[in-house]
Write an enzyme that holds these catalytic residues in place. Structure first.
Site, PDB file in Angstrom:
ATOM      1  CB  CYS A   1      -0.931   0.005   1.216  1.00  0.00           C
ATOM      2  SG  CYS A   1      -0.062   0.009   2.805  1.00  0.00           S
TER       3      CYS A   1
ATOM      4  CB  CYS B   1       9.341 -11.465   4.279  1.00  0.00           C
ATOM      5  SG  CYS B   1       9.352 -13.242   3.891  1.00  0.00           S
TER       6      CYS B   1
ATOM      7  CB  CYS C   1      11.491 -12.674  -0.055  1.00  0.00           C
ATOM      8  SG  CYS C   1       9.937 -12.004   0.582  1.00  0.00           S
TER       9      CYS C   1
ATOM     10  CB  CYS D   1       1.532  -2.002   7.080  1.00  0.00           C
ATOM     11  SG  CYS D   1       0.217  -2.395   5.916  1.00  0.00           S
TER      12      CYS D   1
ATOM     13  CG  HIS E   1       4.850 -11.385   1.560  1.00  0.00           C
ATOM     14  ND1 HIS E   1       5.214 -11.416   0.229  1.00  0.00           N
ATOM     15  CD2 HIS E   1       5.927 -11.856   2.272  1.00  0.00           C
ATOM     16  CE1 HIS E   1       6.447 -11.878   0.132  1.00  0.00           C
ATOM     17  NE2 HIS E   1       6.917 -12.147   1.356  1.00  0.00           N
TER      18      HIS E   1
ATOM     19  CG  HIS F   1       8.164 -16.639   2.024  1.00  0.00           C
ATOM     20  ND1 HIS F   1       8.558 -15.452   1.432  1.00  0.00           N
ATOM     21  CD2 HIS F   1       8.539 -17.629   1.157  1.00  0.00           C
ATOM     22  CE1 HIS F   1       9.147 -15.701   0.285  1.00  0.00           C
ATOM     23  NE2 HIS F   1       9.141 -17.000   0.077  1.00  0.00           N
TER      24      HIS F   1
ATOM     25  CB  CYS G   1       5.471 -18.713  13.369  1.00  0.00           C
ATOM     26  SG  CYS G   1       5.332 -20.317  12.541  1.00  0.00           S
TER      27      CYS G   1
ATOM     28  CB  CYS H   1       5.376   6.227  56.156  1.00  0.00           C
ATOM     29  SG  CYS H   1       5.063   7.931  56.686  1.00  0.00           S
TER      30      CYS H   1
ATOM     31  CG  HIS I   1       0.798   7.625  55.297  1.00  0.00           C
ATOM     32  ND1 HIS I   1       1.682   6.951  56.122  1.00  0.00           N
ATOM     33  CD2 HIS I   1       0.362   6.709  54.378  1.00  0.00           C
ATOM     34  CE1 HIS I   1       1.770   5.693  55.736  1.00  0.00           C
ATOM     35  NE2 HIS I   1       0.974   5.518  54.683  1.00  0.00           N
TER      36      HIS I   1
END
Length: 512
Positions: A38, A48, A51, A56, A65, A71, A84, A155, A426
């Site tokens: 795109c 990838c 390749c 996106c 793809h 792939h 994967c 504290c 506190h």
């Protein structure tokens, strides 16, 4: 092998791209990769691993793809996450994490030129003897989420100790046995108390721990902190830093190499400019923390207080009075002098305190607390407030700063809050353990969120540098001092031996 090589290439490309730009103005001119489907600009490109396709994730073009070409793997260039297609899920594996970290570290070592040549990182591999010891060792869960008992208006002590516990540099120092309380020869040693504190916090016990020994040692070495009255958390913070510094290995008066100065120490630079002759007088002062005003110069509470706005006020140029500055070149008091404060050296850990407690210097007005809300970010870039950035001007008068953002970026890891008024308040605090936030209210530890932490009314906050630079092959000052002491002792022994031999010779001569 091909997939691993492609993975390292993609990660190294993104790491080099991050370190390649000098400042934001130039970074905008660096072209970004686009989706091969795109043509949308990719802030987080997925590549990838079989390749040259980049796509996106939001438009599902990278997953499409993988399905079309059969792939299997693609990688997020920014985070190193591997997807994967057969599992239709991301792969979580220690080998991938180690490969990602080693690749990024290698690029950073090659690209970082600000501390000279860096010593290559070497992972720890146990030796034969160490493996034998570790084989029979019992594993201890590294939780670090243990409440601290209130020992009677303590504290203020608990919140500072929790900030120490969650400080990654202090944690790594004491958990690596850099100070062993069993071998220490100091009496009333605060470093020993820190060692015992980390031992207790990272033990398998989940019940709240009472830091009675730490409190008793503080009372012994610091008279102003003794007693059962409520104390100020920031005052105890500074006192504790001084006590740890004084009993820590490597503590020296000049160029100190103790863990406190390695963690918190930075430098301020004050520049006073005479506007008549242009003479600049610079003064460099040490810093362990930064105290920020919540009021504007007029004395009124600021309408929109943020950490960034407080820092801008802190580093904003201010006019000096007629008798506040005398120019060394004009040799007389100047009515036109401007003073500007900046940070010359950034420490690994930044500690900020917001001045919420006002003590009137005149009149009978009682001290009061400023309850103005302060907004703090989860991360901050300190470049605009450094001396280097203020003295650097790019083309067309555009200010910038050299080096990658990694030099200046800090992440929030602890926040201290004060609830109530000065006489009946506190302290509580939030702290980050890995990627999870918790709220600590003395012995009560409850899971929290980052949004709750950022929405709290902060009194102190702590940031740690995202990437640490270091100077390799630098001998610590305490080793230099030890070597000098050894040479001095050897010289004294030789002098004593020479004097003894002279006495023997004199006695023999007298006998003859």
């Amino acid at each position: 092998a091909g997939i691993v090589g492609k993975f390292k290439t993609v990660i190294a490309w993104h790491a080099r791209r991050t370190h390649g730009a000098l400042h934001p103005a130039k970074r905008r001119k660096v072209s970004s990769p686009t989706c091969d489907t795109c043509n949308q600009t990719l802030s987080r490109p997925f590549v990838c691993l079989q390749c040259s396709f980049a796509g996106c994730w939001s438009g599902s073009h990278i997953t499409d793809h993988l399905k079309d070409t059969v792939h299997t793997f693609c990688v997020d260039a920014k985070s190193g996450s591997v997807f994967c297609s057969e599992c239709d899920d991301f792969v979580f594996d220690d080998t991938i994490d180690d490969l990602y970290l080693s690749t990024v570290l290698s690029v950073e070592e090659q690209k970082t030129r600000f501390q000279g040549s860096r010593e290559p990182y070497q992972p720890w591999i146990p030796t034969g003897d160490e493996s034998i010891v570790l084989k029979d060792a019992a594993t201890v869960p590294c939780q670090g989420r243990r409440g601290l008992l209130n020992l009677g208006q303590t504290c203020f002590l608990n919140v500072i100790l929790q900030s120490f516990i969650h400080n990654p540099l202090l944690r790594n120092y004491f958990l690596s046995d850099r100070h062993n309380s069993r071998l220490c020869k100091h009496s009333d040693c605060t470093c020993c108390e820190m060692d015992n504190l980390f031992t207790e916090i990272y033990s398998p016990t989940n019940t709240p721990f009472g830091p009675t020994s730490f409190l008793a040692t503080t009372w012994k070495v610091s008279a102003e902190m003794s007693g059962y009255a409520q104390q100020d958390a920031h005052e105890f913070f500074i006192t504790a830093l001084n006590q740890i510094h004084g009993t820590c290995r490597g503590s020296t008066n000049i160029s100190c190499n103790c863990i406190i100065h390695q963690t918190f120490a930075g430098q301020f630079q004050s520049d006073v400019t005479c506007e008549k002759c242009g003479t600049v007088t610079s003064t460099i002062d040490p810093m362990l923390d930064i105290s920020l005003e919540l009021r504007s110069k007029s004395g009124e509470p600021a309408a929109d207080n943020t950490l960034a706005s407080c820092l801008r006020r802190y580093t904003k140029p201010e006019k000096l009075g007629a008798r506040e500055y005398s120019c060394s070149k004009c040799t007389k008091a100047s009515h036109e002098a401007v003073k500007r404060l900046s940070i010359r050296t950034l420490p690994p850990v930044l500690s900020f305190q917001f001045k919420r407690f006002e003590h009137k210097t005149s009149g009978k007005a009682a001290p009061q607390k400023i309850d103005a809300l302060i907004r703090i970010p989860v991360s901050i870039n300190m470049a605009p407030y450094t001396t280097l950035a203020m003295n650097t001007t790019g083309k067309d008068g555009e200010t910038g700063y050299p080096g990658p953002d990694a030099m200046y970026e800090y992440d929030l890891f602890a926040v201290i809050n004060h609830e109530g008024q000065m006489d009946n308040g506190h302290y509580t605090n939030f702290a980050r353990f890995q990627d999870e936030w918790y709220r600590f209210d003395d012995d009560k530890v409850t899971p929290s969120t980052l949004s709750d932490c950022l929405a709290s009314n902060a009194y102190m906050c702590f940031y740690v540098k995202r990437h640490l630079d270091y100077k390799p092959y630098v001998k610590p000052t305490y080793l230099v001092a030890r070597e000098k002491d050894i040479v001095r002792e050897q010289a004294m022994e030789r002098e004593k031996e020479a004097a003894r031999m002279k006495e023997v010779d004199d006695a023999l001569i007298a006998m003859v």
